[in-house]
Design a protein around this motif. Structure first.
Motif, PDB file in Angstrom:
ATOM      1  N   ALA A 193       3.254   0.864  -8.167  1.00 48.01           N
ATOM      2  CA  ALA A 193       2.457  -0.229  -7.613  1.00 48.01           C
ATOM      3  C   ALA A 193       3.117  -1.575  -7.856  1.00 48.01           C
ATOM      4  CB  ALA A 193       1.058  -0.207  -8.234  1.00 48.01           C
ATOM      5  N   LYS A 194       3.118  -2.417  -6.823  1.00 52.13           N
ATOM      6  CA  LYS A 194       3.637  -3.778  -6.933  1.00 52.13           C
ATOM      7  C   LYS A 194       2.496  -4.737  -7.230  1.00 52.13           C
ATOM      8  CE  LYS A 194       6.316  -5.286  -3.724  1.00 52.13           C
ATOM      9  NZ  LYS A 194       6.871  -5.624  -2.382  1.00 52.13           N
ATOM     10  N   GLY A 218      -1.786   3.374 -13.076  1.00 55.23           N
ATOM     11  CA  GLY A 218      -1.273   3.296 -11.717  1.00 55.23           C
ATOM     12  C   GLY A 218      -1.668   2.024 -10.997  1.00 55.23           C
ATOM     13  N   ASP A 219      -2.243   1.084 -11.740  1.00 57.95           N
ATOM     14  CA  ASP A 219      -2.704  -0.155 -11.116  1.00 57.95           C
ATOM     15  C   ASP A 219      -1.558  -1.154 -10.941  1.00 57.95           C
ATOM     16  OD1 ASP A 219      -5.519   0.446 -10.951  1.00 57.95           O
ATOM     17  OD2 ASP A 219      -5.577   0.267 -13.138  1.00 57.95           O
ATOM     18  N   PRO A 220      -1.683  -2.032  -9.942  1.00 56.12           N
ATOM     19  CA  PRO A 220      -0.686  -3.100  -9.782  1.00 56.12           C
ATOM     20  C   PRO A 220      -0.634  -3.971 -11.036  1.00 56.12           C
ATOM     21  CG  PRO A 220      -2.052  -2.923  -7.810  1.00 56.12           C
ATOM     22  CD  PRO A 220      -2.677  -2.038  -8.850  1.00 56.12           C
ATOM     23  N   THR A 258       0.803  -1.225   0.000  1.00 52.58           N
ATOM     24  CA  THR A 258       0.000   0.000   0.000  1.00 52.58           C
ATOM     25  C   THR A 258       0.833   1.270   0.000  1.00 52.58           C
ATOM     26  OG1 THR A 258      -0.148  -0.179   2.413  1.00 52.58           O
ATOM     27  CG2 THR A 258      -1.971  -1.096   1.133  1.00 52.58           C
ATOM     28  N   THR A 286       1.960   4.284  -1.388  1.00 54.14           N
ATOM     29  CA  THR A 286       1.520   5.111  -2.520  1.00 54.14           C
ATOM     30  C   THR A 286       2.637   5.963  -3.098  1.00 54.14           C
ATOM     31  OG1 THR A 286       0.822   6.849  -0.974  1.00 54.14           O
ATOM     32  CG2 THR A 286      -0.838   5.222  -1.626  1.00 54.14           C
TER      33      THR A 286
END
Length: 336
Positions: A259-260, A309-311, A253, A255
């Motif tokens: 993102a992992k 920006g998504d994992p 989480t 930010t």
């Protein structure tokens, strides 16, 4: 060094910190508690280590001894990394079973810095609101920017909003959004972040400890839901301010970094929460709502040229970990 739970004298609060490979942050957190110990005489702190496998045990033990914190802080190395609920329960259980258990327990993340007066504000609130079973702090960045830390229970509508991410649907579902606007005033809420969460002793005695079948994520939401079902209210107390260096243990989480890919236990926790509390059919509907909305968002993102920006592989991982692939069987609750 004596364990904090073995005192023959009553004490107002037991602060519980579970470390996993963040010893320097844990030590900084302990340092921020020095002034709190002075404002809450008799307060105790117990630090557990979830089998970090690094030098955490030596470094934290040494700091407690060398800094003179051993009068109020103790350290317990645990034999395995059983997750967030497991680590906290292992430290809370002996205190509950002692002859003089404290009236309050505070779950505190190691990646936090407690602002002066934060813990006393929580204790004072609980003292003056006997109907409150749980309360959470205002979590914030080091510069004071508030973080979302008071939430609504996740349900079909929150999952729809998470997946679709359109202004129209978000406005339509504003009254059901998982994270309502951050309040400047003390207010009742469904659940609070476990990074700084005070729990009345009677809540544990009524509903048991946190469910250790969760490895990480959703366990505090589930715990607050069980407390709610038992008649205890949950509150957000912004007067209690705690700096939260988000995601330092898991990295999930954070930010401030790209993102992992989400770990399997994130999906397992989500699936467990819904099946346990709402049943298989409802869970299947939430999975469909989230996945269909997120798929549409991914297409819309490309067409609109919006940043990603998504994992990585989130949609694939979500589908493969949904009830349609993993089924509806979940492990029996472990909250004894």
């Amino acid at each position: 060094m004596s364990n904090a739970s073995e005192s023959n004298h009553p004490y107002p609060l037991l602060v519980v910190i579970v470390n996993y490979r963040t010893s320097s942050l844990t030590i900084d957190c302990l340092r921020s508690l020095v002034s709190e110990v002075q404002s809450l005489p008799g307060m105790r702190v117990v630090v557990g280590d979830n089998a970090s496998g690094d030098r955490s045990v030596e470094e934290i033990s040494s700091a407690i001894a060398s800094e003179g914190w051993s009068e109020w802080a103790s350290f317990v190395p645990l034999d395995r990394n059983g997750g967030f609920a497991f680590g906290n329960n292992a430290l809370i259980r002996p205190a509950l079973q002692s002859t003089n258990p404290p009236p309050y327990f505070l779950l505190l993340n190691p990646d936090t810095i407690v602002r002066p007066g934060a813990l006393k504000a929580l204790v004072d609130f609980m003292d003056s609101h006997p109907e409150a079973g749980i309360a959470g702090s205002r979590l914030e960045d080091p510069d004071g920017t508030p973080q979302e830390s008071a939430f609504r229970f996740h349900n079909l509508l929150t999952e729809l909003d998470f997946g679709w991410r359109t202004g129209f649907i978000s406005k339509l579902l504003a009254n059901w959004a998982a994270a309502p606007p951050i309040s400047q005033e003390t207010c009742q809420t469904d659940w609070v972040a476990g990074a700084s969460m005070i729990v009345r002793r009677e809540v544990f005695e009524k509903i048991g400890l946190m469910d250790e079948a969760y490895f990480m994520y959703c366990e505090e939401m589930d715990f607050c839901l069980q407390a709610n079902k038992a008649g205890w209210s949950c509150w957000y107390v912004p007067e209690s301010r705690v700096v939260h260096l988000v995601g330092q243990s898991s990295g999930v989480t954070d930010t401030k970094k790209p993102a992992k890919r989400l770990p399997t236990y994130w999906f397992d926790s989500r699936r467990r929460y819904f099946i346990k509390n709402y049943g298989l059919v409802y869970t299947a509907l939430t999975d469909i709502s989230w996945a269909s909305g997120f798929a549409a968002w991914r297409v819309r993102r490309v067409l609109q040229g919006k940043p990603d920006g998504d994992p990585p592989q989130l949609l694939k991982d979500f589908v493969l970990n949904s009830v349609f692939f993993k089924g509806g069987k979940i492990e029996k609750s472990k909250n004894f």
